[in-house]
Design a protein around this motif. Structure first.
Motif, PDB file in Angstrom:
ATOM      1  N   CYS A   1       3.253 -38.466 -44.458  1.00 28.29           N
ATOM      2  CA  CYS A   1       3.272 -38.861 -43.077  1.00 28.29           C
ATOM      3  C   CYS A   1       2.038 -38.569 -42.220  1.00 28.29           C
ATOM      4  N   CYS A   2       1.255 -37.429 -42.930  1.00 32.89           N
ATOM      5  CA  CYS A   2       0.175 -37.030 -42.329  1.00 32.89           C
ATOM      6  C   CYS A   2      -1.164 -37.989 -42.392  1.00 32.89           C
TER       7      CYS A   2
ATOM      8  N   GLU B   1      -2.790 -38.895 -39.026  1.00 34.31           N
ATOM      9  CA  GLU B   1      -3.995 -38.163 -38.431  1.00 34.31           C
ATOM     10  C   GLU B   1      -5.147 -38.150 -39.508  1.00 34.31           C
TER      11      GLU B   1
ATOM     12  N   ALA C   1       1.327 -28.760 -43.061  1.00 33.27           N
ATOM     13  CA  ALA C   1       2.303 -27.634 -43.333  1.00 33.27           C
ATOM     14  C   ALA C   1       2.971 -27.986 -44.861  1.00 33.27           C
TER      15      ALA C   1
ATOM     16  N   GLY D   1       6.317 -27.265 -45.396  1.00 31.07           N
ATOM     17  CA  GLY D   1       6.848 -27.599 -44.193  1.00 31.07           C
ATOM     18  C   GLY D   1       8.220 -27.375 -43.910  1.00 31.07           C
ATOM     19  N   ILE D   2       8.448 -28.338 -43.101  1.00 28.37           N
ATOM     20  CA  ILE D   2      10.173 -28.549 -42.461  1.00 28.37           C
ATOM     21  C   ILE D   2      11.010 -28.951 -43.796  1.00 28.37           C
TER      22      ILE D   2
ATOM     23  N   ILE E   1      -5.009 -26.768 -44.309  1.00 27.89           N
ATOM     24  CA  ILE E   1      -4.957 -26.865 -42.848  1.00 27.89           C
ATOM     25  C   ILE E   1      -3.775 -26.697 -42.339  1.00 27.89           C
ATOM     26  N   PRO E   2      -3.490 -25.737 -41.590  1.00 24.50           N
ATOM     27  CA  PRO E   2      -2.059 -25.619 -41.019  1.00 24.50           C
ATOM     28  C   PRO E   2      -1.935 -26.796 -40.007  1.00 24.50           C
ATOM     29  N   GLY E   3      -0.497 -26.871 -39.540  1.00 27.22           N
ATOM     30  CA  GLY E   3      -0.131 -27.775 -38.529  1.00 27.22           C
ATOM     31  C   GLY E   3       0.550 -28.917 -39.108  1.00 27.22           C
ATOM     32  N   CYS E   4       1.439 -29.563 -38.227  1.00 27.93           N
ATOM     33  CA  CYS E   4       2.208 -30.857 -38.716  1.00 27.93           C
ATOM     34  C   CYS E   4       2.298 -31.763 -37.941  1.00 27.93           C
ATOM     35  N   PRO E   5       1.549 -33.005 -37.820  1.00 27.58           N
ATOM     36  CA  PRO E   5       0.330 -32.946 -38.476  1.00 27.58           C
ATOM     37  C   PRO E   5      -0.942 -32.161 -37.811  1.00 27.58           C
ATOM     38  N   PRO E   6      -1.884 -31.783 -38.706  1.00 30.41           N
ATOM     39  CA  PRO E   6      -2.882 -31.017 -37.809  1.00 30.41           C
ATOM     40  C   PRO E   6      -3.810 -32.030 -37.081  1.00 30.41           C
ATOM     41  N   ARG E   7      -4.442 -31.446 -36.187  1.00 26.41           N
ATOM     42  CA  ARG E   7      -5.317 -32.209 -35.185  1.00 26.41           C
ATOM     43  C   ARG E   7      -6.497 -32.917 -35.954  1.00 26.41           C
TER      44      ARG E   7
END
Lengths: 163, 183, 340, 199, 412
Positions: D54-55, D58, D118, D124-125, D145-151
């Motif tokens: 699902c990233c 982004e 993540a 991640g989760i 790249i950290p983040g969920c989703p990263p910018r």
């Protein structure tokens, strides 16, 4: 059209078949025996419930049985659309076999394949009973049964952070 | 019934010249945007978006406020915030005491902001930037020392801050962040 | 020492070599790089964004295509085991060379000293040569032995049946109007540009060239969403760079032909004697007009989606072909009235 | 020297790899092509069209007009053969691991990988799910790249860091000299990710 | 092997009398695989005879991240960010029905302000998801401008959501009993500007996308699903409404503030890809109306904590101070492992792609006993198997894009 009216419609549709009625918040379900499930389902279809919204299987490990319920509703008949009615049966845990309802509701086909791979319930003469989502190695473990445990990580952390 | 279904029909094909008129419409729209593109692009390294403080970016701990209750570790959906045991001697009584300190692991953090919302003493706060990348995984598993100070932000050194405001005519308009006048 | 320089100069300016090497290879390479850059920037403008920028902010990203070409050149060329090796490697090279060939037979000046070949059947020779290169796309598709490329190759064969007849008929309508197969006479007869006299034929030629080089509404052989990259799915590195260049070089060859026939070739400037004014300037004018025409071709990428294969063929036969026939009839009428 | 002509035909070739090595010395040594190739590859990192999870939203927003990663020269391209970067967006499940590994091996050689989100770093989760594989177990990853989703700026920042890394550590010119990427060791997945397909 | 095939020429009496005919084996089998621009994160195995698809078999499961099994091991509130990852473009629509199911078990009703806040974010996400759908649809039929324009305008809605909740896509905004944040001061003015901008912009979409002769030729008459077959296959959302089925979860069982806002549910009859695109196009206009009404209501009513008193009455003074300062609702630590009374509930909400249904069963512990999710794309997957045969190979991406199929949501 609230649940009480729907209950009357379904009861008089399933007049011959004895069914245990259970209420939940937002739905009502009728548990019938495995033999006359197909008969009850086709009667419901004639009564106007024309598609399966969700095929739910709950694994009651304590009582040693699966409860399989087809939650159906109606598209073409507007006032039945507001209500969700469940028609289901119970199947022992050790050799779960039950008749398929694909010939009554075609929309249940993919969900039955999914239930087959997650719980191992064998649907007799389902037209195309193959794995849908899982790889064969994972599907053998029947992941959604209660005896397949997914371990959680503890809050206190033993490995030191590296950053 | 406030909501009611309305049955509509597709716009019918208007005769032989429908295709021709459709082509002319599409080309005029294309040329209109070729001439005046109304760009909304952020030229990234030279400009960066200065997010408003409410944004859920990286999370920082203030050790003085933290009462070691580990409710942030309990609510973290991704088990990213976890507690580590730290032997500390109490300055007044001098006894060795084992305390639990929260430590975040950005390999798993999903930036949902639950830990910030659940902390009873507001010891955790979010920093409004997010675009930091790492080349080896170990750097993301933060210890207590790196968790207490905000992460260094490379983009701020390279670009000028910019803000986007919603606009009626161009959708989004880039505006210089400090003075707020038209970019 | 002086003898050698004169020898080299005469070799370079010996018309067929000059035209094939300089205008054909280097000219089309420069124009193709410029056009791909223009296409990416123009599409980016229509789509409200920036296009390639950071590579050279002051030049608005012009060297981006040079960077892509160098990257393709130094990337590993993978030849799959299941592919037919010799054909796999030969097909793109031959397709690229053949797509430039029409430029070698086309006159770029009215000064007889610099005609590459005797000019009295030049339009027939040029049109014949444009039909050769698509065959090697099909060979590339077949040789890489991959399902998508075979489907892509077969689609290329379908599209050829649609555009070839129309391209030839619409461009030949000029020779029907001037009653000669000699391109130089066609260019000289165009006191008023042929595009103004016969816009229908120009439109038919425009659409058929779009179809020949898979321009946007007709981008069917390499349409990404069914057949990953059409006949070039298995190609990587420099071979893929050649393939991508071949499509644009074919478009460059076709647009030079269309410039000569419809847009009056070197019309404002009458070529004089000597190398500079007799040959260099007219060919620059023709190449510049061809570049402008290709810029118009590349605008369709941002406006149109893709036709389905059968819709493209049906559109071509039911709409564009009658246009070409009408153009040809109009040309004959003009010949009868002696307009040109 | 007689080379194998594949299916029966004979093709006479010189000693190909000896002459290729000599050409490589000439090209790399005297003409300083290495710096130009690093510069060219850095500015044309084309990500392959493989949305793993699902990233992907982004990823699509990064190339949308507002963040437009095409300004760095990156153009999402279609086939695995013509691209040189793979951007793993989010979770890689057991079934998708086979697709990721096969795509990675199809791509021509100087290739890079960015793990986005993540889920692509440590699950991640979905960290304890039975159907998840960590991407760094199946392919060598360059930037995380950290983040969920990263910018989308984080993805653009990853592309810029990768560009700087290629040009500073001269990754591509080293690849031309040695024939493999010395800075990244070869990642051999423990158990074959495509076993479920072949079984 | 005998295969259930029925295409254009099937009988009128629906599917009971399905025609089965033996398929000769020498068909050309093409894998539109996970790494393919024509299919998202899934593989469609099609057998083609020339250019005609004879049989299409969707091979799903490439993004199956085991949501239902993980949900059984996680506390109640931790499942909100988990279920949100099914379709992060419309995060609010996907999680709001899980929260409604929890509230039905807890038997609590969120305050009206929280209802309107949730409806506002749900409609912002619906427009963002529809524009995402148009963008991917544009990529599938080769119209890259449609992808770029719809993603450029989607950023306006994402910017509004970021102002409202503090995160671009994964807001995990609804919590049992209400919402997590109140609207900032300048939000109503920005929202009205965005609505006026969209009303003017949708005209340009119609010109370059819906009425563009190339796109119209590509969409018209492709993937036709008659009304009876749509009801039989149980398709959801815009796919059903384009075939004449007057069904919408907000209409059948209004939740949150949908029984107080005034809006229409567009229904078309043609049932082809163009009708599905037009349904989404009209739904964006209706969502703009809802946003305007919600913002007016929120501006008129006083600012008070959008959460149920059960979690707000006993909260310490710091909670109130933070709410006054930032408008952010802090969570009580007991929410981390809150125990729900035993009970079973079912709730449905209308996401941009259709209706999502949660069946939640709790046995009194802090983690659910069973959560069953049936997402809209899972119920639309059957369209590939029964509607795609009979059409051309280049129609497969059109059908895929028109039903707006999103594999992470279908595989859960």
């Amino acid at each position: 059209m609230d649940l009480a009216q729907a209950r009357k419609i379904v009861e008089e549709a399933l007049s011959g078949i004895e069914a245990r009625v259970e209420e939940g918040r937002g739905f009502i379900e009728f548990i019938v025996s495995k033999e006359n499930l197909v008969e009850a389902a086709s009667r419901l279809k004639k009564a106007g419930f024309d598609h399966v919204k969700s095929l739910t299987v709950v694994d009651y490990k304590a009582e040693g049985k699966f409860k399989i319920v087809y939650y159906v509703s109606s598209y073409l008949n507007e006032d039945l659309a507001g209500v969700i009615v469940g028609i289901g049966t119970e199947v022992p845990r050790d050799n779960p076999k039950m008749p398929t309802l694909v010939y009554v509701w075609r929309s249940a086909e993919f969900q039955e394949r999914e239930v087959f791979e997650f719980f191992g319930i064998d649907f007799e003469d389902h037209p195309d009973l193959r794995l849908l989502l899982l790889t064969p190695q994972v599907a053998e473990k029947r992941p959604l049964r209660k005896d397949f445990i997914v371990k959680e990580e503890p809050i206190i952390r033993t490995t030191p952070p590296t950053g | 019934m406030p909501a009611r279904p309305v049955v509509k029909r597709l716009p019918a094909r208007r005769g032989l010249f429908a295709g021709f008129k459709g082509n002319v419409d599409a080309i005029t729209i294309g040329l209109k945007y070729l001439v005046d593109p109304k760009r909304i692009t952020l030229i990234y390294p030279n400009e960066y978006i200065k997010l408003d403080p409410g944004y859920r970016g990286f999370i920082v701990l203030e050790p003085k406020k933290c009462i070691n209750c580990s409710s942030c570790a309990r609510i973290c959906p991704a088990a990213a915030m976890r507690m580590i045991r730290r032997m500390e001697e109490d300055p007044k009584t001098g006894k060795k005491k084992m305390k639990l300190w929260p430590v975040i692991n950005y390999q798993r953090c999903i930036f949902c902001g639950y830990c910030v919302d659940v902390c009873p003493t507001e010891a955790l706060y979010t920093v409004p930037y997010h675009d930091i990348v790492y080349e080896n995984m170990a750097e993301m598993d933060w210890g207590l020392e790196t968790f207490v100070k905000p992460p260094e932000y490379p983009t701020a050194k390279e670009g000028i801050p910019v803000k986007y405001i919603v606009d009626e005519e161009k959708g989004l308009v880039k505006v210089r962040a400090e003075e707020g006048e038209e970019e | 020492m002086a003898g050698i320089i004169d020898l080299i100069l005469s070799i370079i300016f010996y018309p067929p070599i000059y035209q094939l090497v300089l205008v054909g290879l280097t000219g089309s390479l420069v124009v193709v790089i410029f056009i791909i850059w223009f296409e990416r920037k123009a599409t980016a403008r229509v789509q409200r964004r920036l296009g390639p920028y950071h590579i050279a902010p002051r030049l608005a990203g012009l060297p981006q295509l040079v960077a892509d070409l160098i990257r393709y050149a130094f990337q590993e060329v993978i030849i799959p085991r299941t592919a037919d090796r010799e054909l796999f490697v030969l097909a793109p090279i031959v397709a690229t060379v053949l797509s430039i060939l029409p430029i070698a037979v086309v006159p770029l000046t009215s000064n007889p000293a610099y005609w590459p070949i005797p000019m009295d059947y030049s339009i027939l020779v040029a049109l014949a040569l444009t039909t050769v290169s698509p065959i090697f796309l099909i060979v590339a598709g077949w040789a890489s032995n991959n399902k998508f490329s075979i489907i892509g190759g077969v689609r290329e064969a379908f599209v050829i049946t649609a555009y070839e007849m129309i391209a030839i008929m619409s461009i030949l309508s000029a020779s029907a109007a001037v009653l000669t197969f000699n391109l130089v006479e066609i260019v000289e007869a165009q006191r008023i540009w042929y595009i103004l006299l016969n816009p229908i034929a120009f439109l038919a030629a425009f659409l058929s060239v779009l179809m020949a080089t898979s321009g946007f509404p007709f981008e069917i052989p390499e349409s990404e969403n069914e057949v990953v990259a059409g006949p070039f799915t298995e190609y990587s590195g420099l071979l893929y760079g050649l393939n991508m260049g071949a499509a644009y070089m074919k478009r460059f060859a076709f647009s030079i032909l269309m410039v000569l026939v419809f847009l009056g070739g070197w019309s404002p400037y009458t070529p004089g004697e000597g190398i500079l004014s007799g040959y260099l300037i007219p060919s620059l004018i023709v190449v510049a007009k061809a570049a402008i025409l290709m810029m118009i071709f590349s605008l369709t990428r941002s406006i149109y989606g893709r036709f389905r294969l059968d819709q493209a063929l049906e559109g071509a036969w039911r709409l564009v072909f009658p246009m070409a026939v009408l153009g040809f009839g109009l040309a004959l009428l003009e010949a009868y009235l002696g307009v040109m | 020297m007689e080379g194998n002509g594949g299916n029966g035909g004979r093709v006479y070739v010189g000693n190909l790899d000896k002459s290729a090595k000599k050409a490589k010395q000439l090209v790399m040594g005297k003409l300083r092509i290495g710096k130009a190739v690093d510069w060219a590859t850095a500015f044309s990192l084309w990500p392959v069209h493989l949305t793993t999870s699902c990233c992907g939203c982004e990823f699509a927003a990064t190339w949308s007009p507002r963040f437009d990663a095409e300004q760095h020269g990156a153009l999402p391209w279609v086939g695995a053969r013509q691209t040189n970067m793979i951007l793993i967006e989010g979770t890689v499940t057991k079934k998708m691991a086979c697709a990721v590994r096969v795509t990675w091996e199809q791509m021509p050689s100087p290739k890079f990988a960015i793990a986005m989100g993540a889920c692509a770093i440590d699950g991640g989760i979905f960290y304890n799910s039975y159907n998840i594989v960590r991407p760094w177990e199946i392919i060598p990853v360059d930037v995380y790249i950290p983040g969920c989703p990263p910018r989308p700026e984080a993805v653009a920042r990853a592309i810029i860091e990768l560009q700087r890394k290629i040009r500073k550590q001269r990754v591509v010119s080293k690849w031309i000299e040695e024939g493999w990427r010395p800075d990244k060791e070869y990642v051999k997945p423990k158990e074959d990710p495509c076993s479920w397909w072949r079984g | 092997m005998s295969v259930w095939v029925y295409g254009e020429q099937k009988s009128e009496l629906g599917l009971e009398g399905t025609i089965t005919r033996k398929i000769e084996e020498d068909l050309y089998e093409v894998f539109i695989g996970p790494q393919h621009p024509g299919s998202g994160h899934m593989r469609i195995i099609i057998r083609i005879d020339g250019d005609i698809i004879v049989e299409a078999d969707p091979d799903m499961g490439y993004v199956h991240r085991t949501m239902e099994k993980l949900a059984e091991g996680r506390e109640w509130i931790k499942n909100v960010p988990l279920f949100e990852r099914m379709a992060i473009q419309d995060a609010c629509n996907v999680t709001v029905s899980y929260i409604i199911a929890l509230e039905r078990i807890l038997d609590i009703e969120p305050p009206p302000r929280a209802k309107y806040l949730r409806t506002l974010l749900c409609e912002i996400n619906r427009i963002a998801a529809h524009l995402y759908g148009f963008g991917i649809f544009g990529v599938f039929i080769g119209h890259s401008t449609m992808y770029m324009w719809s993603f450029a305008d989607r950023e306006v809605m994402v910017e509004l959501a970021e102002r409202l909740t503090g995160a671009r896509l994964t807001h995990s905004y609804p919590i049992p009993g209400g919402a997590r944040k109140d609207i900032p001061q300048d939000f109503p003015q920005a929202a009205r500007k965005a609505v006026r901008y969209f009303r003017r912009r949708l005209e340009e979409y119609r010109k370059i996308f819906l009425d563009n002769p190339v796109t119209r030729k590509r969409l018209e008459g492709v993937g036709i699903i008659p009304k009876k077959i749509a009801a039989e296959l149980g398709v959801v959302g815009p796919v059903a409404r384009a075939s004449g089925i007057k069904y919408d979860a907000r209409l059948a069982e209004p939740y949150d503030a949908y029984d107080e806002v005034e809006f229409e549910v567009p229904v078309f009859e043609e049932g082809d890809a163009l009708a599905r695109a037009w349904v989404k196009f009209e739904e964006i206009k209706q969502s703009l109306r809802i946003i305007e009404q919600a913002v007016d209501w929120l501006e008129r009513h006083p600012r008070e904590a959008p959460i149920h008193d059960r979690f707000w009455a006993k909260s310490p003074p710091l909670w109130k101070k933070v709410f006054e300062a930032e408008g952010r609702v802090k969570l009580l630590p007991l929410m981390a492992n809150m125990k729900l009374p035993p009970g079973r509930a079912m709730a449905r909400s209308e996401t941009a792609r259709g209706e999502i249904i949660y069946y939640v069963e709790s046995d009194g512990k802090s983690t659910p006993y069973r959560v069953r999710i049936v997402s809209p794309s899972a119920r639309n997957a059957i369209v590939f198997k029964y509607i795609a045969p009979g059409y051309k190979v280049m129609d497969l991406p059109t059908i895929y894009g028109s039903i707006d199929y999103f594999p992470p949501e279908a595989d859960r």
